[in-house]
Design a protein around this motif. Structure first.
Motif, short mmCIF file in Angstrom:
data_model
loop_
_atom_site.label_atom_id
_atom_site.label_comp_id
_atom_site.label_asym_id
_atom_site.label_seq_id
_atom_site.Cartn_x
_atom_site.Cartn_y
_atom_site.Cartn_z
N MET A 1 0.85 -1.20 0.00
CA MET A 1 0.00 0.00 0.00
C MET A 1 0.89 1.25 0.00
SD MET A 1 -2.82 1.07 2.89
CE MET A 1 -3.91 -0.33 2.82
N LYS A 2 0.48 2.24 -0.79
CA LYS A 2 1.26 3.49 -0.83
C LYS A 2 1.06 4.28 0.47
CE LYS A 2 1.58 7.67 -3.42
NZ LYS A 2 0.59 8.64 -3.76
N ALA A 3 2.13 4.91 0.95
CA ALA A 3 2.03 5.69 2.20
C ALA A 3 1.03 6.84 2.02
CB ALA A 3 3.39 6.25 2.55
N PHE A 4 0.33 7.18 3.13
CA PHE A 4 -0.66 8.26 3.06
C PHE A 4 -0.72 8.97 4.41
CE2 PHE A 4 -2.65 4.31 4.34
CZ PHE A 4 -3.39 4.66 5.46
N ALA A 5 -1.20 10.20 4.39
CA ALA A 5 -1.43 10.93 5.65
C ALA A 5 -2.82 10.57 6.16
CB ALA A 5 -1.33 12.43 5.39
N TYR A 6 -2.98 10.54 7.49
CA TYR A 6 -4.24 10.11 8.09
C TYR A 6 -4.82 11.25 8.94
CZ TYR A 6 -7.42 7.30 10.99
OH TYR A 6 -8.51 6.79 11.64
N VAL A 7 -6.08 11.58 8.70
CA VAL A 7 -6.75 12.62 9.49
C VAL A 7 -7.95 11.98 10.18
CG1 VAL A 7 -7.95 14.84 9.44
CG2 VAL A 7 -6.07 14.40 7.84
N ASN A 8 -8.02 12.14 11.50
CA ASN A 8 -9.16 11.59 12.24
C ASN A 8 -10.12 12.74 12.54
OD1 ASN A 8 -10.83 9.91 13.65
ND2 ASN A 8 -9.55 9.84 15.49
N ALA A 9 -11.09 12.95 11.66
CA ALA A 9 -12.01 14.10 11.82
C ALA A 9 -13.03 13.80 12.91
CB ALA A 9 -12.72 14.37 10.49
N THR A 10 -13.37 14.84 13.68
CA THR A 10 -14.34 14.61 14.76
C THR A 10 -15.63 15.43 14.58
OG1 THR A 10 -13.15 16.23 16.06
CG2 THR A 10 -12.64 13.91 16.51
N SER A 11 -15.73 16.18 13.50
CA SER A 11 -16.97 16.89 13.21
C SER A 11 -17.15 16.93 11.70
CB SER A 11 -16.93 18.33 13.76
OG SER A 11 -15.99 19.07 13.02
N GLU A 12 -18.40 17.19 11.28
CA GLU A 12 -18.68 17.29 9.84
C GLU A 12 -17.78 18.36 9.22
OE1 GLU A 12 -22.82 18.11 9.22
OE2 GLU A 12 -23.48 16.08 9.75
N LYS A 13 -17.65 19.50 9.94
CA LYS A 13 -16.87 20.63 9.42
C LYS A 13 -15.40 20.24 9.22
CE LYS A 13 -16.30 25.33 10.74
NZ LYS A 13 -15.65 25.68 11.96
N ASP A 14 -14.83 19.55 10.23
CA ASP A 14 -13.42 19.13 10.13
C ASP A 14 -13.23 18.14 8.98
OD1 ASP A 14 -12.89 20.62 12.28
OD2 ASP A 14 -12.62 18.96 13.70
N ALA A 15 -14.21 17.25 8.82
CA ALA A 15 -14.09 16.24 7.77
C ALA A 15 -14.07 16.91 6.39
CB ALA A 15 -15.25 15.24 7.86
N VAL A 16 -14.98 17.86 6.19
CA VAL A 16 -15.04 18.56 4.90
C VAL A 16 -13.76 19.35 4.68
CG1 VAL A 16 -16.23 20.40 3.64
CG2 VAL A 16 -17.55 18.63 4.79
N ALA A 17 -13.27 20.02 5.73
CA ALA A 17 -12.04 20.82 5.60
C ALA A 17 -10.87 19.91 5.22
CB ALA A 17 -11.75 21.56 6.90
N ALA A 18 -10.81 18.72 5.82
CA ALA A 18 -9.69 17.81 5.53
C ALA A 18 -9.79 17.23 4.12
CB ALA A 18 -9.67 16.68 6.56
N LEU A 19 -11.02 17.13 3.59
CA LEU A 19 -11.18 16.58 2.24
C LEU A 19 -10.83 17.61 1.17
CD1 LEU A 19 -14.50 14.54 2.56
CD2 LEU A 19 -12.22 13.62 2.10
N LYS A 20 -10.93 18.91 1.55
CA LYS A 20 -10.57 19.96 0.58
C LYS A 20 -9.05 20.08 0.62
CE LYS A 20 -12.28 24.28 -1.18
NZ LYS A 20 -12.43 23.69 -2.51
N PHE A 21 -8.40 19.45 -0.32
CA PHE A 21 -6.97 19.20 -0.21
C PHE A 21 -6.38 19.25 -1.60
CE2 PHE A 21 -3.90 15.47 -0.26
CZ PHE A 21 -2.90 16.09 0.48
#
Ligand code: FAD
Ligand code: SF4
Length: 329
Positions: free
Chosen positions: A1-21
């Protein structure tokens, strides 16, 4: 598997912000599909955003008498939900047979609806077909026995893999979606998209930074419901064809209804000919047979999957008999 960064979002807002990348970021729910794709190098995201802790895991009644189901709800919790079972039996019937007990304990509603196709060419790193940015579909002249028998204009000939999508369309559900531009609601029937050369890389209307957060089910009203799946084996596989029917009744007569087929087209396939054949008729063996015949009248199988036409016919007929309370096997 290729290496990747991991974000553990805890709110809808954080999840959307982390997906805008500026790169490829993908949401991770139960991981039953995404992790397999990453291990097989079908997807190599630079960032993986865990959305399980960011999205709702519960189901709650709505003021209109329906139910609202969170995208992070596990399939096992959905199928054991007594109220949803009573009001929407076809959802439970579909959930009960998904994968295996282990998969149902890990997988979520949101992940199930957004899982990617099972076409074996898509799932093999070596085959760069339309769905992976290539310029051909290997299934057309290749092994297509599990592919579509409806909606076969191409460029892709997948069948949509989600078992839950079909009853959600049949019950007239709406999906709530959030993204960097805000939130919106999309009818389940409009959420899944037929392939075109412009959108073939996706199976639904979501933008890259959007997430499905809830499924909203309207109050079912005076309906009769049936669900029938034909499977090659009882567990650890997808159905060959299946059908959910939700029929609004006026006494013993069908007033109107939705007849939705699964595993036969790139989207949950609503059959207008079958619905027309049922309207104004009593629910019995003859009506079920006529509606099943109507349902497959527009089938256009590929070179290796004509056998699925009879299976789809059977699934429609038995789902209708199931709604009528007539035993089939
Ligand atoms: C042997 C086997 C048999 C199976 N049989 C069936 C079957 O009969 N019927 C059936 O329906 N499925 C079947 N499955 C598939 C399985 O049910 C799905 O892989 C699972 O439901 C995916 O859910 P998840 O939460 O693990 O999703 P994940 O793997 O985490 O995510 C799936 C995809 O959805 C995206 N995603 C996740 N959450 C969201 C969200 N909230 N918004 C937008 N995108 C999101 C992810 O980025 C990913 O691309 C089977 C799987 C196996 C291995
Ligand atoms: S059916 Fe779709 S996913 Fe499969 S090879 Fe053809 S284009 Fe690719």
């Amino acid at each position: 598997m290729k290496a990747f960064a991991y974000v553990n979002a805890t709110s809808e807002k954080d999840a959307v912000a982390a997906l805008k990348f500026d790169g490829i970021a993908l949401p991770l729910a139960g991981g039953q599909d995404l992790l397999a794709r990453m291990k097989d190098y079908i997807d190599t995201p630079e960032r993986v955003v865990n959305v399980k802790n960011a999205l709702d895991r519960t189901a709650a009644p709505t003021s209109g008498g329906g139910w609202r189901i969170g995208a992070s709800m596990k399939i096992v919790d959905l199928l054991e939900h007594a109220d949803i079972g009573k009001m929407y039996p076809a959802i439970i019937a579909a959930a009960t047979d998904i994968g295996t007990p282990q998969i149902r304990h890990q997988a979520t509603v949101g992940g199930n609806l957004n899982q990617r196709p099972r076409c074996w060419y898509f799932r093999n790193e070596e085959f760069v077909c339309y769905k992976k940015g290539g310029s051909r579909c290997f299934a057309v002249n290749g092994e297509n026995q599990y592919h579509a028998i409806f909606g076969n204009d191409g460029p892709s000939h997948i069948v949509h893999p989600s078992s839950l999508a079909v009853p959600f369309v049949a019950y007239g559900a709406t999906f709530r979606v959030i993204g960097s531009k805000g939130e919106r609601e999309v009818a389940a029937a409009e959420y899944f998209t037929m392939p075109t050369l412009q959108n073939v890389l996706k199976e639904n209307v979501l933008d890259d930074d959007e997430l499905l957060t809830h499924v909203m089910l309207p109050a079912p009203g005076n309906v009769k419901t049936g669900h029938y799946e034909v499977r090659y084996k009882a567990s650890h596989d997808w159905p060959l064809a299946f059908t959910t029917v939700v029929l609004a009744m006026n006494g013993g007569i069908v007033q109107s209804g939705r007849v939705v087929l699964g595993a036969v087209a790139p989207v949950p396939w609503r059959s207008k000919p079958a619905e027309d054949a049922l309207a104004g008729k009593p629910l019995n063996e003859a009506t079920a047979a006529a509606a099943a015949e109507a349902a497959v009248s527009e089938a256009k199988p590929m070179s290796g999957n004509a056998y699925k036409v009879q299976i789809a016919r059977t699934a429609v007929k038995r789902a209708i008999l199931n709604a009528a309370g007539i035993k089939t096997v």
